[in-house]
Design an enzyme around this catalytic site. Sequence first.
Site: not given
Ligand code: PMP
Length: 305
Positions: A67, A166, A199
């Site tokens: 990622r 990210k 989210e």
């Molecule tokens: N959405 C956002 C905006 C995030 O920053 C994160 C990670 N902190 C997630 C979802 C969850 O992603 P992951 O399961 O890969 O940590």
Amino acid sequence: MNPQASTAATSTATTTNKKVWVDGQLLPADEAKVSVFDHGLLYGDGVFEGIRIYNGRILKLATHLKRLYAGAELIDLKIRQDIDELTAATHETVKANGLANGYIRLVVTRGGGTLGLNPYLCDKSVTFIIADTIKLYPQEMYDHGMAIITAKTRRRPADCIPPQVKSLNYLNNIMAKIEAIRAKVSEALMLNHRGNVAECTGDNIFMVCDGVLITPPLSAGILPGITRGIVIDLARDAGVEVRETDFTLDELYAADECFLTGTAAEAIPVTKIDDKTIGDGQPGPISLRLIEAYRALVTNAAPED
Ligand code: PMP
């Protein structure tokens, strides 16, 4: 305002004896530095990953690195190390900090440049890796569920910055997090510009309706969470039907169950959203089953791929 509202992914340790990996070197934490001209700092120009260590194993390290590199490519950022080097560097950093359990922050910044935006005038990207302990949400929230609010701040549309990046620019999420803290809860739900559920500020969201597990699709403008992916697989393995489909806040209010997923939070039940109780106000059976399955997976032999 309560600036101490519970949060996950908070570093608890001091910098004593801590080692930070910076472009090939393990440095004492107080010697690990980036330039004030770094565009990661000046503009939030860069990418990062938050990764967990469970019993000496780095959960889904390869998936996190994939990622990271994919996000870097989307913003035309060249990471100076290849994936094998960063895999080795991550293990080395964890080892150097003597951590069997904890949290890794892997960051790639655009590097030092001019005061203008032009990323191509930046020298070279900077990669650093911090490995630290982690403070989880209180256990009571996992047992009885957490309350969240819906933020007025909308999730940035996917055609502004691709949500699969990210990026170091988290101001959109921080604005919503401030709303959560002011409301004395730990997380805020963000709707997208179409008014659908997207989210939370640092977590993906799921609901259960009539036994079906439902989560917004990537087209809702969400980060493709790695925890989200694991939970979808666990649900399918357990014979639970999973749908990735858009839904509204009213549909979420009417859900039987709700939970959030994220690397730091793991999977955590939500029992109240705004002034609405979800289901009967207790974590639901499908949520609990998946939360337990997730914990079992990561604590027994966390897959590193
Ligand atoms: N959405 C956002 C905006 C995030 O920053 C994160 C990670 N902190 C997630 C979802 C969850 O992603 P992951 O399961 O890969 O940590």
